[in-house]
Design an enzyme around this catalytic site. Structure first.
Site, PDB file in Angstrom:
ATOM      1  N   ARG A 129    -107.930 -49.389 -18.367  1.00 53.19           N
ATOM      2  CA  ARG A 129    -107.862 -48.036 -17.791  1.00 53.19           C
ATOM      3  C   ARG A 129    -108.823 -47.080 -18.478  1.00 53.19           C
ATOM      4  O   ARG A 129    -109.382 -46.191 -17.849  1.00 53.19           O
ATOM      5  CB  ARG A 129    -106.477 -47.428 -18.060  1.00 53.19           C
ATOM      6  CG  ARG A 129    -105.386 -47.823 -17.161  1.00 53.19           C
ATOM      7  CD  ARG A 129    -104.108 -47.190 -17.728  1.00 53.19           C
ATOM      8  NE  ARG A 129    -102.959 -47.558 -16.959  1.00 53.19           N
ATOM      9  CZ  ARG A 129    -102.604 -46.973 -15.817  1.00 53.19           C
ATOM     10  NH1 ARG A 129    -103.307 -45.971 -15.342  1.00 53.19           N
ATOM     11  NH2 ARG A 129    -101.557 -47.388 -15.155  1.00 53.19           N
ATOM     12  N   ARG A 145     -93.188 -37.888 -17.302  1.00 50.71           N
ATOM     13  CA  ARG A 145     -94.436 -37.130 -17.123  1.00 50.71           C
ATOM     14  C   ARG A 145     -94.321 -36.313 -15.834  1.00 50.71           C
ATOM     15  O   ARG A 145     -94.926 -36.634 -14.817  1.00 50.71           O
ATOM     16  CB  ARG A 145     -95.646 -38.070 -17.107  1.00 50.71           C
ATOM     17  CG  ARG A 145     -95.812 -38.818 -18.423  1.00 50.71           C
ATOM     18  CD  ARG A 145     -96.992 -39.748 -18.428  1.00 50.71           C
ATOM     19  NE  ARG A 145     -98.240 -39.055 -18.631  1.00 50.71           N
ATOM     20  CZ  ARG A 145     -99.435 -39.664 -18.594  1.00 50.71           C
ATOM     21  NH1 ARG A 145     -99.503 -40.963 -18.358  1.00 50.71           N
ATOM     22  NH2 ARG A 145    -100.537 -38.986 -18.798  1.00 50.71           N
ATOM     23  N   PRO A 146     -93.478 -35.260 -15.896  1.00 53.35           N
ATOM     24  CA  PRO A 146     -93.271 -34.456 -14.688  1.00 53.35           C
ATOM     25  C   PRO A 146     -94.554 -33.740 -14.277  1.00 53.35           C
ATOM     26  O   PRO A 146     -95.489 -33.629 -15.070  1.00 53.35           O
ATOM     27  CB  PRO A 146     -92.199 -33.441 -15.115  1.00 53.35           C
ATOM     28  CG  PRO A 146     -92.285 -33.377 -16.599  1.00 53.35           C
ATOM     29  CD  PRO A 146     -92.786 -34.719 -17.069  1.00 53.35           C
ATOM     30  N   ILE A 147     -94.582 -33.246 -13.035  1.00 50.01           N
ATOM     31  CA  ILE A 147     -95.752 -32.464 -12.582  1.00 50.01           C
ATOM     32  C   ILE A 147     -95.299 -31.051 -12.182  1.00 50.01           C
ATOM     33  O   ILE A 147     -95.959 -30.375 -11.410  1.00 50.01           O
ATOM     34  CB  ILE A 147     -96.505 -33.168 -11.423  1.00 50.01           C
ATOM     35  CG1 ILE A 147     -95.571 -33.465 -10.247  1.00 50.01           C
ATOM     36  CG2 ILE A 147     -97.182 -34.433 -11.902  1.00 50.01           C
ATOM     37  CD1 ILE A 147     -96.340 -33.884  -8.983  1.00 50.01           C
ATOM     38  N   ASP A 148     -94.139 -30.638 -12.735  1.00 43.31           N
ATOM     39  CA  ASP A 148     -93.598 -29.333 -12.348  1.00 43.31           C
ATOM     40  C   ASP A 148     -94.548 -28.177 -12.678  1.00 43.31           C
ATOM     41  O   ASP A 148     -94.639 -27.209 -11.921  1.00 43.31           O
ATOM     42  CB  ASP A 148     -92.234 -29.106 -13.031  1.00 43.31           C
ATOM     43  CG  ASP A 148     -92.310 -29.254 -14.545  1.00 43.31           C
ATOM     44  OD1 ASP A 148     -92.933 -30.225 -15.023  1.00 43.31           O
ATOM     45  OD2 ASP A 148     -91.765 -28.399 -15.251  1.00 43.31           O
ATOM     46  N   LEU A 149     -95.296 -28.277 -13.777  1.00 43.41           N
ATOM     47  CA  LEU A 149     -96.187 -27.171 -14.153  1.00 43.41           C
ATOM     48  C   LEU A 149     -97.405 -27.116 -13.230  1.00 43.41           C
ATOM     49  O   LEU A 149     -97.928 -26.037 -12.955  1.00 43.41           O
ATOM     50  CB  LEU A 149     -96.636 -27.308 -15.610  1.00 43.41           C
ATOM     51  CG  LEU A 149     -95.500 -27.296 -16.636  1.00 43.41           C
ATOM     52  CD1 LEU A 149     -96.044 -27.502 -18.052  1.00 43.41           C
ATOM     53  CD2 LEU A 149     -94.726 -25.990 -16.563  1.00 43.41           C
ATOM     54  N   ASP A 155    -103.282 -39.376 -28.251  1.00 46.07           N
ATOM     55  CA  ASP A 155    -103.953 -40.585 -27.772  1.00 46.07           C
ATOM     56  C   ASP A 155    -104.446 -41.466 -28.920  1.00 46.07           C
ATOM     57  O   ASP A 155    -104.782 -42.638 -28.697  1.00 46.07           O
ATOM     58  CB  ASP A 155    -105.131 -40.228 -26.861  1.00 46.07           C
ATOM     59  CG  ASP A 155    -104.674 -39.551 -25.582  1.00 46.07           C
ATOM     60  OD1 ASP A 155    -103.467 -39.594 -25.299  1.00 46.07           O
ATOM     61  OD2 ASP A 155    -105.519 -38.980 -24.884  1.00 46.07           O
ATOM     62  N   ARG A 184    -102.122 -41.631 -13.255  1.00 48.45           N
ATOM     63  CA  ARG A 184    -101.534 -40.307 -13.408  1.00 48.45           C
ATOM     64  C   ARG A 184    -102.484 -39.228 -12.868  1.00 48.45           C
ATOM     65  O   ARG A 184    -102.070 -38.246 -12.263  1.00 48.45           O
ATOM     66  CB  ARG A 184    -101.256 -40.104 -14.906  1.00 48.45           C
ATOM     67  CG  ARG A 184    -101.045 -38.690 -15.358  1.00 48.45           C
ATOM     68  CD  ARG A 184     -99.639 -38.216 -15.087  1.00 48.45           C
ATOM     69  NE  ARG A 184     -99.452 -36.853 -15.546  1.00 48.45           N
ATOM     70  CZ  ARG A 184     -98.363 -36.159 -15.372  1.00 48.45           C
ATOM     71  NH1 ARG A 184     -97.321 -36.681 -14.766  1.00 48.45           N
ATOM     72  NH2 ARG A 184     -98.270 -34.931 -15.809  1.00 48.45           N
ATOM     73  N   CYS A 193     -99.690 -44.467 -17.245  1.00 48.31           N
ATOM     74  CA  CYS A 193     -99.048 -45.118 -18.385  1.00 48.31           C
ATOM     75  C   CYS A 193     -97.615 -44.643 -18.541  1.00 48.31           C
ATOM     76  O   CYS A 193     -97.323 -43.453 -18.421  1.00 48.31           O
ATOM     77  CB  CYS A 193     -99.813 -44.800 -19.675  1.00 48.31           C
ATOM     78  SG  CYS A 193    -101.303 -45.764 -19.875  1.00 48.31           S
ATOM     79  N   LYS A 221    -113.373 -40.390 -20.717  1.00 52.78           N
ATOM     80  CA  LYS A 221    -112.570 -40.753 -19.541  1.00 52.78           C
ATOM     81  C   LYS A 221    -111.725 -39.564 -19.077  1.00 52.78           C
ATOM     82  O   LYS A 221    -111.626 -39.270 -17.892  1.00 52.78           O
ATOM     83  CB  LYS A 221    -111.667 -41.943 -19.930  1.00 52.78           C
ATOM     84  CG  LYS A 221    -110.841 -42.513 -18.841  1.00 52.78           C
ATOM     85  CD  LYS A 221    -109.365 -42.274 -18.844  1.00 52.78           C
ATOM     86  CE  LYS A 221    -108.404 -42.411 -19.919  1.00 52.78           C
ATOM     87  NZ  LYS A 221    -107.042 -41.961 -19.644  1.00 52.78           N
ATOM     88  N   ASN A 222    -111.151 -38.841 -20.013  1.00 55.84           N
ATOM     89  CA  ASN A 222    -110.256 -37.755 -19.623  1.00 55.84           C
ATOM     90  C   ASN A 222    -110.997 -36.497 -19.163  1.00 55.84           C
ATOM     91  O   ASN A 222    -110.369 -35.560 -18.686  1.00 55.84           O
ATOM     92  CB  ASN A 222    -109.279 -37.422 -20.763  1.00 55.84           C
ATOM     93  CG  ASN A 222    -108.219 -38.507 -20.886  1.00 55.84           C
ATOM     94  OD1 ASN A 222    -108.066 -39.336 -19.991  1.00 55.84           O
ATOM     95  ND2 ASN A 222    -107.494 -38.514 -21.997  1.00 55.84           N
TER      96      ASN A 222
END
Ligand code: EPZ
Length: 423
Positions: free
Chosen positions: A403, A129-133, A312, A100, A124, A30-31
């Site tokens: 999911r 879970r920032p997205i700054d990077l 996980d 996400r 989830c 999935k990932n």
């Protein structure tokens, strides 16, 4: 981040105590699939990803591609994606809020169209879970990015850059890799994530005519190309699903062969299951687990970026620890809030204390109970605990489990588990 998936009210009813026997084949990870679907937005030709199941995350990612004007359909056991004609470069919150991984569309869309606008991703709730990077990486490639309310808008022509990631974020590595593969010039990413899903993405981009090297190490080199064409691609098997079924067998007892996954990707979970007393035989395409159904505490388990023990699988292993003889110490290093299954396990009688990122699990017998999944892997952990518990349990909140596991109950039932999905 909030989970904005509707819940159907379905639940699993599980009677514990059955041994598991048989063989299961896991499908494409999935990932891996999620960034590959997003990456297909940059290709000028048809993409076919083999062995893909309709997990709700994959279905929602397909909806995002369709909302942009691309074609995406689940057929022939895989996913066809055709993004030759796109009509939009915007994704609204109704779609991004579902998962996400919607953030993966930002880099490819920007690289393809020169501008992209998305709302913040959902997913989830396992801690901040920032997205700054993702954003700083795309900025380094030349994007002008503004964040306004719940929207992220990006535009500009992309060029190669040297990017140092302060932590090996899987998603940020993927977003940068995808955007850089269509940027002008060479990009070097240091401190990159080295998960097998990164290798899948590199191999996919190269199969489409891209030039990416270094996946599996901390240093990636991406030479931008003007065009990417379509391709048929086989992502690697789902190591997390495989680890979940292997752990189920270690809990319940029996003999289960899991195929379709690379045993090298399973090395860290194999080591832990052996410490718990299971016999694990590595195969060329999976592993066989034999267990007497009375696991012993595997000792200390600490999550880490690949090739360390994956976060996980922390929750499924917590279920094993809760049912083992002895005490297990679990340290969660990746996500702050990935112990949400623990209060639910306590309802089943588990003896677990949590202090910050550490959980001390004193194993004992568990009793069936009514519990609720609050995130994907935590939900799988509750199912596994119920399989090993005395009596009957119900697990609700199945939208979380769906999911990332397609028909988890059906697969466990095919191994002999007493599990039924109630509408
Ligand atoms: C991926 O999430 C996986 N998801 C997750 O699997 C997995 O738990 C995680 O990697 C770690 O292995 C997919 O691949 C779709 P990260 P991702 O960026 O990319 C921090 C599952 O159960 N960070 O590697 O979101 C972040 O807060 C899912 O299948 C920033 O600070 O994870 C975390 O502490 C859940 N800023 C750490 O990095 C950023 O911009 C690692 O997160 C990005 C991340």
């Amino acid at each position: 981040m909030k989970n904005r998936l509707p819940d159907s009210g379905a639940k699993y009813m599980i009677v514990g105590g059955r041994r598991l026997y048989g063989e299961l084949q896991v499908m494409s990870a999935k990932n891996s699939i999620l960034p590959l679907i997003a990456c297909s937005v940059m290709t000028e030709g048809e993409v076919f990803l083999t062995r893909c199941e309709m997990t709700s995350d994959a279905v929602n990612m397909a909806d995002i591609v369709r909302s942009l004007g691309g074609k995406c359909s689940f057929r022939d056991g895989g996913i066809y994606i055709d993004c030759r004609d796109l009509s939009s470069c915007r994704v609204g919150s109704e779609l991004t809020g579902r998962l996400r991984s919607s953030v993966f569309i930002l880099g490819p869309l920007l690289a393809r169209a020169g501008s992209a606008e998305i709302c913040y991703p959902g997913g989830c709730d396992i801690g901040p879970r920032p997205i700054d990077l993702h954003i700083s990486g795309l900025r380094a490639l030349g994007a002008q990015i503004s964040e306004n309310g719940d929207k992220v808008s990006a535009r500009g022509a992309l060029h190669g850059a040297r990017i140092e990631l302060p932590m090996p974020s899987v998603g940020a590595t993927e977003n940068i890799m995808m955007a850089a593969s269509r940027a002008e010039g060479v990009t070097v990413v240091c401190g990159a994530a080295a998960e097998p899903e990164i290798t899948d993405l590199q191999n996919f981009i190269n199969a489409c005519g891209g030039k990416v090297r270094g996946a599996g190490t901390r240093r990636l080199e991406i030479e931008g190309v003007k065009r990417l064409h379509g391709a048929t691609f086989a992502p690697s098997g789902d190591r997390i699903a495989a680890g979940t079924y292997m752990t189920a067998c270690a809990i319940c007892g029996g003999e289960v062969t899991v195929t379709g996954a690379n045993p090298a990707h399973l090395a860290s979970v194999t080591g832990i299951l052996r410490r718990a007393g299971a016999e694990v035989t590595e195969l060329t395409n999976g592993a066989t687990v034999r267990s007497d159904g009375s696991p012993r505490a595997p000792g200390r388990i600490e999550t880490a970026p690949y090739p360390g023990f994956p976060t996980d699988l922390q929750s499924p292993l917590t279920a094993l620890a809760a049912l083992s003889r002895g005490t297990t110490y679990i340290i969660e290093n990746l996500f702050e809030n990935r112990f949400r299954h623990i209060p639910q396990l306590r309802k089943m009688g588990a003896d677990i204390t949590v202090c910050g990122r550490a959980a001390t699990v004193r194993g004992r017998r568990l009793n069936g109970s009514d519990v609720e999944a609050e995130d994907l892997r935590g939900g799988a952990a509750l199912v596994l605990a119920a399989l090993g518990a005395d009596g009957t349990s119900t697990v609700c909140g199945l939208s979380h489990i769906d999911r990332g596991y397609y028909d988890l109950g059906g697969k466990l039932s095919s191994l002999g588990a007493d599990i039924r999905r109630l509408p």
